[in-house]
Design a protein around this motif. Structure first.
Motif, PDB file in Angstrom:
ATOM      1  N   MET A   1       0.807  -1.141   0.057  1.00  0.00           N
ATOM      2  CA  MET A   1       0.045  -0.025   0.005  1.00  0.00           C
ATOM      3  C   MET A   1       0.647   1.214  -0.086  1.00  0.00           C
ATOM      4  N   ASN A   2       0.497   2.103  -0.571  1.00  0.00           N
ATOM      5  CA  ASN A   2       1.204   3.346  -0.935  1.00  0.00           C
ATOM      6  C   ASN A   2       0.430   4.724  -0.223  1.00  0.00           C
ATOM      7  N   THR A   3       1.003   5.533   0.297  1.00  0.00           N
ATOM      8  CA  THR A   3       0.686   6.709   1.051  1.00  0.00           C
ATOM      9  C   THR A   3       1.744   7.786   1.142  1.00  0.00           C
ATOM     10  N   SER A   4       1.433   8.804   1.603  1.00  0.00           N
ATOM     11  CA  SER A   4       2.337  10.152   1.968  1.00  0.00           C
ATOM     12  C   SER A   4       2.765   9.964   3.363  1.00  0.00           C
ATOM     13  N   LEU A   5       3.945  10.352   3.580  1.00  0.00           N
ATOM     14  CA  LEU A   5       4.643  10.248   4.904  1.00  0.00           C
ATOM     15  C   LEU A   5       3.909  10.712   5.993  1.00  0.00           C
ATOM     16  N   ASP A   6       3.252  11.954   5.729  1.00  0.00           N
ATOM     17  CA  ASP A   6       2.407  12.517   6.614  1.00  0.00           C
ATOM     18  C   ASP A   6       1.121  11.747   7.166  1.00  0.00           C
ATOM     19  N   HIS A   7       1.001  10.739   6.438  1.00  0.00           N
ATOM     20  CA  HIS A   7      -0.239   9.828   6.967  1.00  0.00           C
ATOM     21  C   HIS A   7       0.170   8.486   7.701  1.00  0.00           C
ATOM     22  N   LEU A   8       1.649   8.438   8.056  1.00  0.00           N
ATOM     23  CA  LEU A   8       1.724   7.326   9.001  1.00  0.00           C
ATOM     24  C   LEU A   8       1.705   7.837  10.298  1.00  0.00           C
ATOM     25  N   HIS A   9       1.757   6.855  11.123  1.00  0.00           N
ATOM     26  CA  HIS A   9       1.505   6.927  12.686  1.00  0.00           C
ATOM     27  C   HIS A   9       2.726   6.523  13.188  1.00  0.00           C
ATOM     28  N   PRO A  10       2.983   6.985  14.157  1.00  0.00           N
ATOM     29  CA  PRO A  10       4.338   6.206  15.101  1.00  0.00           C
ATOM     30  C   PRO A  10       4.528   4.905  14.992  1.00  0.00           C
ATOM     31  N   ASN A  11       5.781   4.721  14.792  1.00  0.00           N
ATOM     32  CA  ASN A  11       6.224   3.308  14.748  1.00  0.00           C
ATOM     33  C   ASN A  11       5.846   2.589  13.460  1.00  0.00           C
ATOM     34  N   GLN A  12       5.237   3.373  12.416  1.00  0.00           N
ATOM     35  CA  GLN A  12       4.997   2.902  11.071  1.00  0.00           C
ATOM     36  C   GLN A  12       6.218   3.181  10.326  1.00  0.00           C
ATOM     37  N   SER A  13       6.572   2.376   9.347  1.00  0.00           N
ATOM     38  CA  SER A  13       7.772   2.776   8.496  1.00  0.00           C
ATOM     39  C   SER A  13       7.463   2.275   6.999  1.00  0.00           C
ATOM     40  N   GLY A  14       8.343   2.735   5.912  1.00  0.00           N
ATOM     41  CA  GLY A  14       7.937   2.512   4.917  1.00  0.00           C
ATOM     42  C   GLY A  14       9.147   2.840   3.832  1.00  0.00           C
ATOM     43  N   THR A  15       9.217   2.516   2.667  1.00  0.00           N
ATOM     44  CA  THR A  15      10.171   2.920   1.645  1.00  0.00           C
ATOM     45  C   THR A  15       9.640   4.074   0.752  1.00  0.00           C
ATOM     46  N   ILE A  16      10.859   5.164   0.687  1.00  0.00           N
ATOM     47  CA  ILE A  16      10.439   6.406  -0.344  1.00  0.00           C
ATOM     48  C   ILE A  16      10.308   5.848  -1.691  1.00  0.00           C
ATOM     49  N   ILE A  17       9.133   6.141  -2.225  1.00  0.00           N
ATOM     50  CA  ILE A  17       9.161   5.600  -3.610  1.00  0.00           C
ATOM     51  C   ILE A  17       9.168   6.990  -4.564  1.00  0.00           C
ATOM     52  N   ALA A  18       8.654   8.276  -4.283  1.00  0.00           N
ATOM     53  CA  ALA A  18       8.810   9.251  -4.973  1.00  0.00           C
ATOM     54  C   ALA A  18       8.603  10.669  -4.134  1.00  0.00           C
ATOM     55  N   ILE A  19       9.197  11.514  -4.489  1.00  0.00           N
ATOM     56  CA  ILE A  19       9.399  12.987  -3.840  1.00  0.00           C
ATOM     57  C   ILE A  19       8.781  13.722  -4.886  1.00  0.00           C
ATOM     58  N   GLU A  20       7.683  14.437  -4.724  1.00  0.00           N
ATOM     59  CA  GLU A  20       6.816  15.143  -5.386  1.00  0.00           C
ATOM     60  C   GLU A  20       7.042  16.770  -4.651  1.00  0.00           C
ATOM     61  N   ALA A  21       8.215  17.268  -5.110  1.00  0.00           N
ATOM     62  CA  ALA A  21       8.552  18.517  -4.494  1.00  0.00           C
ATOM     63  C   ALA A  21       9.321  19.298  -5.654  1.00  0.00           C
ATOM     64  N   GLY A  22       9.324  20.693  -5.460  1.00  0.00           N
ATOM     65  CA  GLY A  22      10.302  21.336  -6.461  1.00  0.00           C
ATOM     66  C   GLY A  22      11.878  20.946  -6.219  1.00  0.00           C
ATOM     67  N   ALA A  23      12.726  21.405  -7.149  1.00  0.00           N
ATOM     68  CA  ALA A  23      14.071  20.902  -7.133  1.00  0.00           C
ATOM     69  C   ALA A  23      14.873  21.262  -5.963  1.00  0.00           C
ATOM     70  N   GLU A  24      14.558  22.794  -5.482  1.00  0.00           N
ATOM     71  CA  GLU A  24      15.321  23.182  -4.032  1.00  0.00           C
ATOM     72  C   GLU A  24      14.993  22.228  -2.998  1.00  0.00           C
ATOM     73  N   LEU A  25      13.483  21.756  -2.845  1.00  0.00           N
ATOM     74  CA  LEU A  25      13.118  21.100  -1.596  1.00  0.00           C
ATOM     75  C   LEU A  25      13.584  19.710  -1.702  1.00  0.00           C
TER      76      LEU A  25
END
Length: 77
Positions: A1-25
């Motif tokens: 299942m995929n979600t954004s990092l802000d939707h995880l709860h404490p002690n949950q983990s996952g692997t970064i699959i995409a970063i949807e931000a501007g070049a600087e960020l």
């Protein structure tokens, strides 16, 4: 299942699959260790829409929820 990092709860983990931000960020996140394929664990969440405390490798970081929302995560089983 995929979600954004802000939707995880404490002690949950996952692997970064995409970063949807501007070049600087994206560069700033990369400098902090937030890169594609890295495992991220949420340690704590501050109340009132405050930041998240996360662990990436051996490093612990605080990240704003607005920035965390731009990081897509594949949840660990």
């Amino acid at each position: 299942m995929n979600t954004s990092l802000d939707h995880l709860h404490p002690n949950q983990s996952g692997t970064i699959i995409a970063i949807e931000a501007g070049a600087e960020l994206t560069r700033r996140m990369s400098a902090l260790g937030l890169r594609l394929g890295r495992r991220v664990e949420v340690l704590r969440i501050a109340p009132w829409q405050g930041p998240l405390q996360i662990r990436v490798g051996h490093t612990e970081l605080m990240i704003r929820r607005t920035d965390a929302a731009k990081i897509n995560i594949q949840l660990s089983a």
